[in-house]
Design a protein around this motif. Structure first.
Motif, mmCIF file in Angstrom:
data_model
loop_
_atom_site.group_PDB
_atom_site.id
_atom_site.type_symbol
_atom_site.label_atom_id
_atom_site.label_comp_id
_atom_site.label_asym_id
_atom_site.label_seq_id
_atom_site.Cartn_x
_atom_site.Cartn_y
_atom_site.Cartn_z
ATOM 1 N N GLU A 171 -25.698 8.057 6.752
ATOM 2 C CA GLU A 171 -25.754 7.277 7.711
ATOM 3 C C GLU A 171 -25.160 7.850 9.203
ATOM 4 O O GLU A 171 -25.672 7.320 10.062
ATOM 5 N N LYS A 172 -24.186 8.753 9.141
ATOM 6 C CA LYS A 172 -23.637 9.071 10.034
ATOM 7 C C LYS A 172 -24.550 10.038 11.091
ATOM 8 O O LYS A 172 -24.617 9.996 12.113
ATOM 9 N N ALA A 177 -28.846 10.866 15.071
ATOM 10 C CA ALA A 177 -30.280 11.336 15.347
ATOM 11 C C ALA A 177 -31.347 10.145 16.109
ATOM 12 O O ALA A 177 -31.837 10.242 16.831
ATOM 13 N N CYS A 178 -30.509 8.958 15.914
ATOM 14 C CA CYS A 178 -31.272 7.986 16.318
ATOM 15 C C CYS A 178 -30.468 6.878 17.404
ATOM 16 O O CYS A 178 -31.042 6.119 18.111
ATOM 17 N N ASN A 183 -31.440 -0.788 13.781
ATOM 18 C CA ASN A 183 -32.597 -0.854 13.201
ATOM 19 C C ASN A 183 -33.158 0.365 12.336
ATOM 20 O O ASN A 183 -33.752 1.369 13.079
ATOM 21 N N VAL A 184 -32.616 0.533 11.159
ATOM 22 C CA VAL A 184 -32.690 1.545 10.237
ATOM 23 C C VAL A 184 -34.256 1.743 10.251
ATOM 24 O O VAL A 184 -34.734 3.243 10.196
ATOM 25 N N GLU A 185 -35.141 0.723 9.794
ATOM 26 C CA GLU A 185 -36.494 0.917 9.618
ATOM 27 C C GLU A 185 -37.197 1.547 10.821
ATOM 28 O O GLU A 185 -38.122 2.668 10.736
ATOM 29 N N ASN A 205 -25.329 -0.086 -1.910
ATOM 30 C CA ASN A 205 -24.280 0.964 -1.821
ATOM 31 C C ASN A 205 -24.766 2.166 -0.973
ATOM 32 O O ASN A 205 -24.929 3.223 -1.481
ATOM 33 N N GLY A 206 -24.969 1.707 0.311
ATOM 34 C CA GLY A 206 -25.844 2.846 1.109
ATOM 35 C C GLY A 206 -27.063 2.741 1.208
ATOM 36 O O GLY A 206 -27.765 1.640 0.897
ATOM 37 N N ILE A 207 -28.062 3.693 1.892
ATOM 38 C CA ILE A 207 -29.310 3.650 2.207
ATOM 39 C C ILE A 207 -30.191 4.613 1.204
ATOM 40 O O ILE A 207 -29.925 5.709 1.402
#
Length: 232
Positions: A171-172, A177-178, A183-185, A205-207
């Motif tokens: 996630e870090k 990067a984004c 909005n992860v998607e 528990n995370g992505i």
């Protein structure tokens, strides 16, 4: 019922006069179907024969009824009903009795049931004349012609026939990067836009990202190389 070999299938196509254009399409669907089958839990010989024969009905009809015509040909030849079902159920993403009746076909259930039926049906959807079409372009074209429920079956079939490549998101690094993770998607859509696949996310528990399609392995490597994901 006769259990066919690859040679038997090719002999039948020759017997019924399959021309070069049809054979080019059949080989393209065969090759894609066998790639999918290689990673699936299925009867590969059944996929091979079914993919080669799925459009044998086009030697007699180029209408929407060609799947039914093909099934009739194979039943007359005494072919294994499992192959017949592959041929009869490969139109679109399959047809419900109601959808079939609207198209002027006998109102029966033509939705693929077995994994072999689904592999051949889906490989056919991802091939044009003889060229490969991305799943996103296939969905776009289907959305313009098919019912919403048929499009939903197409998408679900994609998830069923392809074995996923799975990564766990850092996630870090993804945020770096984004710009943010609101909005992860949308972020993943941007990273994966050049790959031929669909993906699913799990947020427990995370992505975790499951990628399904021709480019899923290559996409997993890409995300790992960018440091935004690691093998799950």
């Amino acid at each position: 019922m006769i259990a066919l070999t690859k040679k038997d299938a090719l002999d039948l196509l020759k017997k019924y006069g399959a021309d070069k254009r049809l054979m080019d399409h059949l080989w393209a669907v065969h090759d894609y179907a066998m790639e999918i089958a290689e990673k699936a839990s299925c009867d590969r010989s059944l996929v091979e024969v079914g993919s080669l024969l799925h459009d044998i009905g086009r030697t007699r009809s180029h209408g929407i009824d060609h799947a039914i015509v093909g099934a009739e040909i194979l039943r007359k030849e005494g072919v294994d009903e499992r192959v017949v079902n592959i041929v009869e159920r490969h139109i679109g993403a399959g047809l419900t009795p109601e959808e079939a009746e609207k198209l002027g076909l006998p109102p029966r259930d033509y939705v693929p049931k077995s994994i072999e039926e689904k592999i051949v049906c889906h490989a056919d959807n991802l091939i044009g004349s003889s060229e490969r079409i991305s799943i996103k372009d296939t969905i776009k074209m289907a959305s313009q012609k098919w019912s919403p429920s048929s499009v939903d079956r197409l998408i679900e079939m994609h998830f069923e026939v392809f074995k996923p490549d799975v990564v766990r998101v850092n996630e870090k690094m993804l945020k770096k990067a984004c710009g943010d993770l609101k909005n992860v998607e949308k972020c993943l859509d941007g990273l994966l836009k050049g790959f031929d696949l669909l993906y699913r996310m799990r947020m427990e528990n995370g992505i975790t990202v499951e990628m399904f399609g021709q480019d899923s392995e290559r996409a997993a490597r890409y995300l790992e190389e960018k440091g935004v994901a690691a093998p799950a």
